[in-house]
Design a protein around this motif. Structure first.
Motif, PDB file in Angstrom:
ATOM      1  N   ILE A  59       0.838  -1.206   0.000  1.00  0.00           N
ATOM      2  CA  ILE A  59       0.000   0.000   0.000  1.00  0.00           C
ATOM      3  C   ILE A  59       0.868   1.249   0.000  1.00  0.00           C
ATOM      4  CG2 ILE A  59      -1.673   1.322   1.359  1.00  0.00           C
ATOM      5  CD1 ILE A  59      -2.903  -1.344   2.204  1.00  0.00           C
ATOM      6  N   GLY A  60       1.959   1.214   0.753  1.00  0.00           N
ATOM      7  CA  GLY A  60       2.867   2.358   0.773  1.00  0.00           C
ATOM      8  C   GLY A  60       3.487   2.616  -0.587  1.00  0.00           C
ATOM      9  N   ALA A  61       3.857   1.546  -1.280  1.00  0.00           N
ATOM     10  CA  ALA A  61       4.451   1.693  -2.610  1.00  0.00           C
ATOM     11  C   ALA A  61       3.447   2.255  -3.609  1.00  0.00           C
ATOM     12  CB  ALA A  61       4.983   0.351  -3.097  1.00  0.00           C
ATOM     13  N   LEU A  62       2.208   1.757  -3.555  1.00  0.00           N
ATOM     14  CA  LEU A  62       1.161   2.266  -4.446  1.00  0.00           C
ATOM     15  C   LEU A  62       0.877   3.739  -4.155  1.00  0.00           C
ATOM     16  CD1 LEU A  62      -1.316  -0.759  -4.426  1.00  0.00           C
ATOM     17  CD2 LEU A  62       0.145  -0.022  -6.317  1.00  0.00           C
ATOM     18  N   ALA A  63       0.835   4.098  -2.870  1.00  0.00           N
ATOM     19  CA  ALA A  63       0.592   5.494  -2.498  1.00  0.00           C
ATOM     20  C   ALA A  63       1.728   6.389  -2.959  1.00  0.00           C
ATOM     21  CB  ALA A  63       0.411   5.597  -0.987  1.00  0.00           C
ATOM     22  N   ALA A  64       2.953   5.877  -2.854  1.00  0.00           N
ATOM     23  CA  ALA A  64       4.118   6.675  -3.236  1.00  0.00           C
ATOM     24  C   ALA A  64       4.149   6.965  -4.724  1.00  0.00           C
ATOM     25  CB  ALA A  64       5.399   5.949  -2.822  1.00  0.00           C
ATOM     26  N   ALA A  65       3.439   6.156  -5.517  1.00  0.00           N
ATOM     27  CA  ALA A  65       3.411   6.365  -6.966  1.00  0.00           C
ATOM     28  C   ALA A  65       2.546   7.558  -7.350  1.00  0.00           C
ATOM     29  CB  ALA A  65       2.899   5.110  -7.665  1.00  0.00           C
ATOM     30  N   GLY A  66       1.699   8.022  -6.433  1.00  0.00           N
ATOM     31  CA  GLY A  66       0.779   9.112  -6.737  1.00  0.00           C
ATOM     32  C   GLY A  66       1.463  10.469  -6.838  1.00  0.00           C
ATOM     33  N   SER A  67       0.852  11.364  -7.575  1.00  0.00           N
ATOM     34  CA  SER A  67       1.430  12.695  -7.780  1.00  0.00           C
ATOM     35  C   SER A  67       1.369  13.564  -6.523  1.00  0.00           C
ATOM     36  CB  SER A  67       0.705  13.400  -8.925  1.00  0.00           C
ATOM     37  OG  SER A  67      -0.683  13.507  -8.653  1.00  0.00           O
ATOM     38  N   TRP A  68       0.543  13.169  -5.541  1.00  0.00           N
ATOM     39  CA  TRP A  68       0.410  13.944  -4.309  1.00  0.00           C
ATOM     40  C   TRP A  68       1.745  14.104  -3.579  1.00  0.00           C
ATOM     41  CZ3 TRP A  68       1.758  11.903   0.453  1.00  0.00           C
ATOM     42  CH2 TRP A  68       2.033  10.531   0.477  1.00  0.00           C
ATOM     43  N   GLY A 196       7.748  18.828 -12.699  1.00  0.00           N
ATOM     44  CA  GLY A 196       6.331  18.568 -12.497  1.00  0.00           C
ATOM     45  C   GLY A 196       6.025  17.094 -12.383  1.00  0.00           C
ATOM     46  N   ARG A 197       4.807  16.726 -12.775  1.00  0.00           N
ATOM     47  CA  ARG A 197       4.377  15.335 -12.620  1.00  0.00           C
ATOM     48  C   ARG A 197       5.007  14.436 -13.676  1.00  0.00           C
ATOM     49  NH1 ARG A 197      -2.147  15.982 -11.362  1.00  0.00           N
ATOM     50  NH2 ARG A 197      -1.894  17.279  -9.488  1.00  0.00           N
TER      51      ARG A 197
END
Length: 384
Positions: A59-68, A196-197
């Motif tokens: 879950i941490g890895a998936l979250a880290a992939a986000g632009s946030w 940027g993203r």
């Protein structure tokens, strides 16, 4: 912000990986047998606790992939590194299965954030300075942390300390590591060369193969990495021998990335990954198929000399395929790895509980490792 020197950043990465991965993730392995004996945990219980950690990692890895996370990498890395130390201490303050699951889940989340965000900081600056050779030092931190945890275990054995002391002292060591990382990193911010993203990942056949193979590797390596010390204890090895086997694993892991980088420079990333899987298969099999002290020692040696390096080789292969989105592909690969790690301990724990030992679980892991190597080999670019 002024960046630290490449060498200083590589050392910072090494200590961060030692805290979040070598200790935060893998100190569970040498402490686990004591927990099983003193708390009456079954092999299935042990597998579920390990998988809770790997679920948090996923879950941490998936979250880290986000632009946030763009622009917040440094803050998130330091926060997660501090959390890793705190959560290690929390493990030693409870005996509840529910609490173990929650704490190890959160620790997995923290370790994934450190892995992704610290690596994005370090690798970006190393690339800009043309010092990619220092990546080996960064990844060597995993072996350093494993060796530190085995030394800690050996000391606690001589003091006849219980399993809880292992977690509490791990928290102390982790806090010291946090201070070292803060000193070395200073005000350095990420520099991945992407403004940027980052763009979305391409629908590339070779990339998909690498991602799938990486997930299979996560399954294959984690069985031995989680249960190696428990295998030693089940085989009648004393606690000093348990610490020795884990120390061998860590010491072998420290220079492993450097060694396999040399090998990959000669035969290529894809071939080096595949050969590494074959070497690890020998170790995984030896840990349960060879009796006495030789099997576990060979298993620890070959596990240490391969699993960190193969982790690095897989990430480098993926980044080579998608250079324009380093953090995104890093996170996706880490997530794939995480899926394998979640399934691995559960399957291994249930198989061990049903069969009475870890032989069948280890053989299944060895087969999966062979498949991972074969898929990666097939993904290599074909000569015209």
């Amino acid at each position: 912000m002024k960046a630290a020197s490449p060498l200083r950043l590589a050392f910072a990465g090494m200590f961060a990986m030692a805290v979040a991965m070598g200790i935060g993730r893998f100190v569970y392995t040498p402490i686990l047998p004591g927990m099983m004996e003193e708390l009456g945990l079954s092999t299935a219980d042990a597998g579920w606790i390990a998988s809770a950690n790997y679920l948090g990692y996923l879950i941490g890895a998936l979250a880290a992939a986000g632009s946030w996370a763009h622009g917040r990498e440094r803050l998130l890395m330091f926060s997660s590194l501090a959390a890793s130390a705190i959560l290690a201490g929390a493990m030693g303050l409870t005996g509840s299965m529910a609490a173990f699951l929650l704490i190890r889940f959160l620790a997995g989340l923290a370790s994934a954030f450190v892995m992704v965000f610290m690596s994005s900081i370090v690798f970006g600056h190393l690339l800009a300075a043309n010092r990619n050779n220092l990546q080996a030092l960064h990844f060597g931190g995993v072996g350093l942390g494993i060796a530190a945890s085995s030394a800690l275990l050996a000391i606690l054995v001589t003091e006849h300390a219980g399993w809880a002391a292992g977690w509490l002292w791990s928290a102390v060591i982790s806090a010291c590591g946090f201070a070292v990382v803060a000193l070395l990193v200073g005000s350095t911010a990420p520099a991945n060369g992407v403004a940027g993203r980052e763009p979305a990942l391409p629908n590339d056949r070779s990339l998909i193969k690498i991602i799938v193979a990486y997930g299979l590797f996560g399954f294959g390596y984690v069985v031995t990495a989680t249960f190696l010390v428990a295998i030693v204890r089940q085989g009648g090895g004393g606690r000093v021998f348990e610490a020795t086997v884990w120390m061998v694993t860590g010491l072998a892991g420290f220079p492993s990335v450097w060694l396999w980088q040399k090998i990959s420079a000669r035969i290529g990333l894809y071939a080096a990954y595949a050969v590494g899987c074959i070497v690890e298969v020998v170790g995984v099999t030896a840990s349960v198929a060879m009796g006495g002290t030789i099997g576990p020692l060979l298993g620890g040696l070959l596990l240490g000399i391969t699993f960190i390096a193969i982790t690095a080789l897989g990430l480098q292969t993926a980044r080579q395929l998608v250079p324009q989105a380093p953090r995104r592909i890093f996170a996706v690969m880490t997530a794939s790895f995480g899926v394998g790690q979640i399934v691995g301990p559960i399957v291994a724990g249930l198989l061990a509980q049903a069969s009475g030992d870890f032989f069948l679980a280890s053989i299944v892991a060895a087969v999966v490792l062979l498949v991972s190597g074969a898929i990666t080999w097939s993904a290599a670019p074909k000569s015209p």
